[in-house]
Design a protein around this motif. Structure first.
Motif, mmCIF file in Angstrom:
data_model
loop_
_atom_site.group_PDB
_atom_site.id
_atom_site.type_symbol
_atom_site.label_atom_id
_atom_site.label_comp_id
_atom_site.label_asym_id
_atom_site.label_seq_id
_atom_site.Cartn_x
_atom_site.Cartn_y
_atom_site.Cartn_z
ATOM 1 N N MET A 1 8.249 -55.812 60.184
ATOM 2 C CA MET A 1 7.405 -55.228 61.202
ATOM 3 C C MET A 1 7.604 -55.914 62.552
ATOM 4 S SD MET A 1 5.103 -52.966 61.868
ATOM 5 C CE MET A 1 3.870 -52.616 63.057
ATOM 6 N N GLU A 4 10.448 -54.337 64.351
ATOM 7 C CA GLU A 4 10.042 -53.031 64.867
ATOM 8 C C GLU A 4 9.190 -53.178 66.123
ATOM 9 O OE1 GLU A 4 8.172 -51.351 61.424
ATOM 10 O OE2 GLU A 4 9.907 -50.078 61.025
ATOM 11 N N ALA A 7 11.433 -53.828 68.922
ATOM 12 C CA ALA A 7 12.138 -52.589 69.270
ATOM 13 C C ALA A 7 11.215 -51.639 70.023
ATOM 14 C CB ALA A 7 12.686 -51.924 68.012
ATOM 15 N N PHE A 8 9.956 -51.500 69.589
ATOM 16 C CA PHE A 8 8.999 -50.642 70.289
ATOM 17 C C PHE A 8 8.793 -51.139 71.721
ATOM 18 C CE2 PHE A 8 6.656 -50.067 65.984
ATOM 19 C CZ PHE A 8 7.645 -49.212 65.534
ATOM 20 N N GLY A 46 4.545 -46.117 67.917
ATOM 21 C CA GLY A 46 5.367 -46.787 66.910
ATOM 22 C C GLY A 46 4.525 -47.301 65.754
ATOM 23 N N HIS A 50 4.799 -46.094 61.976
ATOM 24 C CA HIS A 50 4.999 -47.072 60.893
ATOM 25 C C HIS A 50 3.978 -46.852 59.781
ATOM 26 C CE1 HIS A 50 6.117 -50.861 58.991
ATOM 27 N NE2 HIS A 50 4.822 -51.084 58.855
ATOM 28 N N ALA A 55 6.730 -48.744 55.259
ATOM 29 C CA ALA A 55 7.761 -49.750 55.513
ATOM 30 C C ALA A 55 9.119 -49.227 55.057
ATOM 31 C CB ALA A 55 7.422 -51.035 54.784
ATOM 32 N N HIS A 57 11.452 -47.719 57.118
ATOM 33 C CA HIS A 57 11.959 -46.606 57.921
ATOM 34 C C HIS A 57 12.001 -47.000 59.406
ATOM 35 C CE1 HIS A 57 11.711 -43.787 54.561
ATOM 36 N NE2 HIS A 57 10.542 -44.352 54.274
ATOM 37 N N PRO A 58 12.750 -48.039 59.752
ATOM 38 C CA PRO A 58 12.732 -48.503 61.148
ATOM 39 C C PRO A 58 13.339 -47.511 62.131
ATOM 40 C CG PRO A 58 14.413 -49.671 59.922
ATOM 41 C CD PRO A 58 13.637 -48.857 58.922
ATOM 42 N N GLU A 60 13.325 -44.196 62.024
ATOM 43 C CA GLU A 60 12.381 -43.120 62.267
ATOM 44 C C GLU A 60 11.212 -43.574 63.135
ATOM 45 O OE1 GLU A 60 13.599 -43.967 59.336
ATOM 46 O OE2 GLU A 60 14.497 -42.188 58.427
ATOM 47 N N THR A 61 10.707 -44.785 62.875
ATOM 48 C CA THR A 61 9.571 -45.262 63.658
ATOM 49 C C THR A 61 9.957 -45.531 65.112
ATOM 50 O OG1 THR A 61 9.950 -47.533 62.905
ATOM 51 C CG2 THR A 61 8.362 -46.224 61.676
ATOM 52 N N VAL A 62 11.136 -46.089 65.329
ATOM 53 C CA VAL A 62 11.586 -46.345 66.699
ATOM 54 C C VAL A 62 11.860 -45.018 67.420
ATOM 55 C CG1 VAL A 62 13.391 -47.400 68.114
ATOM 56 C CG2 VAL A 62 12.447 -48.650 66.182
#
Length: 90
Positions: A1, A4, A7-8, A46, A50, A55, A57-58, A60-62
């Motif tokens: 996380m 992520e 990244a967000f 994001g 999430h 958890a 699926h980085p 897709e979430t980004v």
């Protein structure tokens, strides 16, 4: 996380700064408002993505953070207030 969240943050800052600098004539609000809108919306959306995807699926979430951030930043755009406004010829 944590990766992520980084990244967000980067995606949100890139969208906010990009809109404030590259499209400055469309965003009459102070630049910090546009930048913070990009950042906060990417973090919020994001986090929602999430939670929705779970958890693992980085990508897709980004992607959801980037799309949502772009959409929410575009709400601030004011094409009618452009500084280089050229009247249309009928």
């Amino acid at each position: 996380m944590v990766v992520e969240l980084i990244a967000f943050t980067l995606v949100g800052l890139a969208i906010g700064v990009g809109a404030a600098v590259l499209l400055a004539d469309l965003f009459p609000a102070p630049k910090i408002v546009t930048i913070l809108t990009g950042l906060c919306s990417a973090l919020l959306l994001g986090g929602i993505a999430h939670t929705a995807f779970g958890a693992g699926h980085p990508v897709e979430t980004v992607a959801c953070a980037a799309i949502g951030s772009g959409l929410l930043v575009s709400v601030l755009a004011r094409p009618d207030k452009r500084s280089t406004h050229h009247p249309r010829h009928a």
